[in-house]
Design an enzyme around this catalytic site. Structure first.
Site, PDB file in Angstrom:
ATOM      1  N   HIS A 141      53.534  50.347  -3.861  1.00 24.89           N
ATOM      2  CA  HIS A 141      52.480  51.049  -3.133  1.00 24.89           C
ATOM      3  C   HIS A 141      53.098  52.016  -2.142  1.00 24.89           C
ATOM      4  O   HIS A 141      54.063  51.690  -1.441  1.00 24.89           O
ATOM      5  CB  HIS A 141      51.590  50.048  -2.395  1.00 24.89           C
ATOM      6  N   LYS A 162      49.747  57.445   6.013  1.00 32.04           N
ATOM      7  CA  LYS A 162      50.669  57.891   4.955  1.00 32.04           C
ATOM      8  C   LYS A 162      50.158  59.152   4.264  1.00 32.04           C
ATOM      9  O   LYS A 162      50.907  60.127   4.075  1.00 32.04           O
ATOM     10  CB  LYS A 162      50.849  56.774   3.909  1.00 32.04           C
ATOM     11  N   ASP A 180      49.556  56.468  -3.739  1.00 32.96           N
ATOM     12  CA  ASP A 180      49.022  55.116  -3.872  1.00 32.96           C
ATOM     13  C   ASP A 180      49.862  54.231  -4.786  1.00 32.96           C
ATOM     14  O   ASP A 180      50.387  53.211  -4.358  1.00 32.96           O
ATOM     15  CB  ASP A 180      47.571  55.141  -4.351  1.00 32.96           C
ATOM     16  N   ARG A 248      65.865  54.336  21.426  1.00 32.57           N
ATOM     17  CA  ARG A 248      67.302  54.265  21.213  1.00 32.57           C
ATOM     18  C   ARG A 248      67.636  54.511  19.750  1.00 32.57           C
ATOM     19  O   ARG A 248      66.832  54.305  18.849  1.00 32.57           O
ATOM     20  CB  ARG A 248      67.828  52.865  21.632  1.00 32.57           C
TER      21      ARG A 248
END
Length: 312
Positions: A141, A162, A180, A248
């Site tokens: 996925h 996404k 997808d 960081r």
């Protein structure tokens, strides 16, 4: 295909006949035989390395050997050739097919083909086709794109952004491979090739906009049928990696293993005001530098150590 998958001789003929000039000479009833490996030159007679479930390619050397035999020797050699569970036999180089070879193919229902191509070219082309067809495959996925010529898989929880990130990258000139569902094939020892299932090819689903046809919206150059996977970008909520992870440098390289291949992975926190598209582009550029032996973290450590030691 899953591990251990097979492809029928009939399917191979349908897909490759035009490309390698295959002519079906005998035993069409054997088309359901399956292939499980790439083709190998058939060494017959006293050098018999015939393998089951393979294509046996007979080139100039093999045909010259057959022609050198007596009638009895020829029949024995052909009988020995077909004594194994061959998937198919191909006579290459435009060579004529002896009647006894045709008879053996029909008797054992082993498909027999001819081709005008030289045997090395034929084997290389068929071998590439079979490696693609028989490669171990898994579906994952995410959204798969080509960014700066590099295949990247964007992963993350549902709703993390996404597809929105993918859309912004596409508007910046990068290319969509799959949304997808991404099909990954293990095509080489250290290489995974990603592609999109035909049903959803060219489509990207974005919350609030629905399903978009990227090819129609942005043109042919905005999509790509397949690409090798080189980097995984995981979108995460800031609380998942803590404040240290936000501010960081990550001094330890991270990887994710898929089908036995370790793929470099970076985790990108999603926070208000962050330009994720730029961060992904820079992550890809940084990955490319690392593959060329240039590691910014190591450079920084060396420079810091030199400063501590009072070196110029």
């Amino acid at each position: 295909m899953e591990e251990g998958a097979r492809v029928s001789v009939e399917t191979l003929f349908r897909d490759m006949a035009g490309q390698v000039d295959l002519q079906w000479a005998a035993a069409q009833q054997g088309g359901e035989r399956s292939l499980s490996s790439e083709p190998t030159v058939a060494l017959i007679g006293h050098l018999n390395f015939v393998h089951p479930n393979r294509i046996q390619v007979l080139g100039n050397a093999e045909m010259n050997y057959l022609r050198s035999l007596t009638d009895i020797g020829l029949r024995d050699a052909i009988a020995h050739l077909f004594s194994s569970e061959l998937a198919a036999v191909v006579v290459a180089n435009g060579e004529g097919v002896p009647a006894v070879l045709l008879e053996g193919a029909e008797r054992t229902q082993t498909p027999l083909f001819t081709s005008s191509l030289p045997s090395p070219v034929l084997m290389s082309t068929l071998g590439h086709y079979l490696r693609q067809q028989l490669a171990e495959t898994v579906s994952v996925h995410g959204v798969f794109l080509e960014v700066l010529g590099t295949g990247i898989l964007i992963k993350g929880d549902a709703g993390v952004g996404k597809s929105e990130l993918a859309l912004e990258l596409i508007t910046r000139g990068h290319r969509l491979v799959a949304d997808d569902v991404v099909e990954l094939k293990h095509v080489a020892p250290e290489t995974l090739e990603g592609s999109c299932p035909p049903l959803i090819r060219d489509f990207l689903e974005v919350r609030g906009l629905g399903i978009l046809n990227i090819r129609f919206l942005f043109g042919e150059m905005a999509v790509k049928p397949h690409q090798n996977l080189r980097l995984i970008v995981e979108l995460v909520h800031p609380e998942e990696i803590g404040e240290v992870g936000l501010n960081r440098l990550d001094m330890v390289a991270s990887t994710q293993t898929i089908l036995g291949v370790a793929i470099p992975k970076v985790r990108v926190p999603v926070a208000a005001g962050r330009n994720l598209a730029v961060l992904v582009e820079v992550a890809v550029r940084n990955h490319i530098l690392k593959t060329r032996g240039i590691n910014p973290v190591e450079q920084f450590i060396k420079r810091q150590q030199a400063a501590i030691n009072g070196e110029d």
